[in-house]
Design a protein around this motif. Sequence first.
Motif, short mmCIF file in Angstrom:
data_model
loop_
_atom_site.label_atom_id
_atom_site.label_comp_id
_atom_site.label_asym_id
_atom_site.label_seq_id
_atom_site.Cartn_x
_atom_site.Cartn_y
_atom_site.Cartn_z
N ALA A 76 15.75 22.76 92.41
CA ALA A 76 16.06 22.81 91.93
C ALA A 76 16.56 24.76 91.38
O ALA A 76 17.18 25.60 90.79
CB ALA A 76 15.17 22.93 90.33
N GLN A 77 15.48 25.58 92.32
CA GLN A 77 15.77 27.26 91.67
C GLN A 77 16.80 27.52 93.04
O GLN A 77 17.57 28.34 92.51
CB GLN A 77 14.75 27.47 93.00
CG GLN A 77 14.74 28.90 92.14
CD GLN A 77 14.67 30.19 91.08
OE1 GLN A 77 14.16 28.77 90.10
NE2 GLN A 77 15.04 30.87 91.27
N ALA A 79 19.49 25.59 93.14
CA ALA A 79 20.36 24.83 92.48
C ALA A 79 21.04 26.38 90.98
O ALA A 79 22.41 26.42 91.03
CB ALA A 79 20.75 23.93 91.69
N LEU A 80 19.49 26.55 90.68
CA LEU A 80 20.70 27.45 89.73
C LEU A 80 20.64 28.65 90.06
O LEU A 80 21.80 29.15 89.85
CB LEU A 80 18.74 27.97 89.10
CG LEU A 80 18.92 29.57 88.13
CD1 LEU A 80 19.77 28.93 87.04
CD2 LEU A 80 17.64 29.32 87.56
N THR A 83 24.36 28.28 91.14
CA THR A 83 24.76 27.72 89.82
C THR A 83 24.97 28.99 89.18
O THR A 83 26.64 29.28 88.43
CB THR A 83 24.70 26.85 88.47
OG1 THR A 83 24.35 25.83 89.12
CG2 THR A 83 25.20 26.79 87.55
N ALA A 107 24.86 30.17 82.55
CA ALA A 107 25.09 28.87 83.73
C ALA A 107 25.06 27.27 82.65
O ALA A 107 25.57 26.42 83.10
CB ALA A 107 24.32 28.89 84.73
N ASN A 108 23.81 27.59 81.30
CA ASN A 108 24.43 26.42 80.56
C ASN A 108 25.75 26.43 79.80
O ASN A 108 26.16 24.38 80.03
CB ASN A 108 23.37 27.26 79.20
CG ASN A 108 23.15 26.34 78.24
OD1 ASN A 108 23.47 24.43 78.40
ND2 ASN A 108 22.28 26.40 77.15
N GLU A 111 27.14 23.87 82.40
CA GLU A 111 26.88 22.99 82.84
C GLU A 111 27.42 22.04 81.86
O GLU A 111 27.69 20.97 81.36
CB GLU A 111 25.38 22.46 82.41
CG GLU A 111 24.97 22.84 83.34
CD GLU A 111 24.63 21.93 85.16
OE1 GLU A 111 25.19 21.11 85.17
OE2 GLU A 111 25.02 23.24 85.97
N GLU A 155 20.73 18.32 92.24
CA GLU A 155 20.98 19.74 91.40
C GLU A 155 21.00 19.68 90.15
O GLU A 155 20.37 20.20 89.84
CB GLU A 155 21.68 20.10 92.60
CG GLU A 155 21.42 20.31 93.97
CD GLU A 155 22.88 21.27 93.94
OE1 GLU A 155 23.43 21.41 93.92
OE2 GLU A 155 21.94 21.37 95.75
N GLN A 158 18.54 19.01 87.90
CA GLN A 158 17.14 19.56 87.66
C GLN A 158 17.77 21.02 87.45
O GLN A 158 17.06 21.62 86.73
CB GLN A 158 16.65 20.24 89.33
CG GLN A 158 16.52 19.03 89.91
CD GLN A 158 16.06 19.04 91.68
OE1 GLN A 158 17.29 20.60 92.44
NE2 GLN A 158 15.41 18.55 92.36
N ILE A 159 18.48 21.42 87.25
CA ILE A 159 19.30 22.74 86.44
C ILE A 159 18.80 22.67 84.86
O ILE A 159 18.68 23.41 84.58
CB ILE A 159 20.74 22.94 86.23
CG1 ILE A 159 21.49 23.93 88.52
CG2 ILE A 159 21.44 23.78 85.99
CD1 ILE A 159 22.49 23.66 88.68
N ASN A 160 20.14 21.45 84.80
CA ASN A 160 19.44 20.73 83.18
C ASN A 160 18.00 20.86 82.93
O ASN A 160 17.72 21.49 81.98
CB ASN A 160 20.57 19.09 82.82
CG ASN A 160 21.72 19.05 82.91
OD1 ASN A 160 22.20 20.57 82.21
ND2 ASN A 160 22.26 18.27 83.36
#
Length: 166
Positions: A76-77, A79-80, A83, A107-108, A111, A155, A158-160
């Motif tokens: 997740a980290q 992917a963050l 992104t 980043a939000n 998405e 990914e 996980q970002i969400n």
Amino acid sequence: MEQKEQVFFTIKRTIDTQEGRLLSYLQTEPFDLGTLPEIVMLTLKQHWSPFAMSADGVDGEPLRQRAIWAIQQLEAQAALIRTVFIEPSVVKTETSRGETQAQAQQANGVESSLHQTQTEEVQALEHCDDDETDDDEADDDETDLEWIDIKPSLEMQQINKLFGIG
């Protein structure tokens, strides 16, 4: 009452070094992850807890579950970071202490725009499908579309989750 033995950990770095700036940044409680000690402990758990558990003699399913959790956290980290800083759809901005929240919001937004783009693509495909006639379908079997269920990648999920979306 018996007092338990404690482990102390102190980090001191000069503020004008890269490590000093990192520690200063983490003191701002980025992404509402908590205080500096909480962030440091979370990071240590993600990187090292399966190894520490194994060294303590833990094995089997508890160790496996901890390893899975650690991998998910690290993915997740990754992917963050990907992104926010690497993906071409994210506009690069100069990083400063005040811009971190803007980058998280950006980043939000990425998405949200990805989801909107996927929705628009599906609607466009549905519209094209509605325009086809039965004769077109019979004559052109090679161009028939097979519909698939579009689900976000692991990914993206996980970002969400990191951003509290969905």
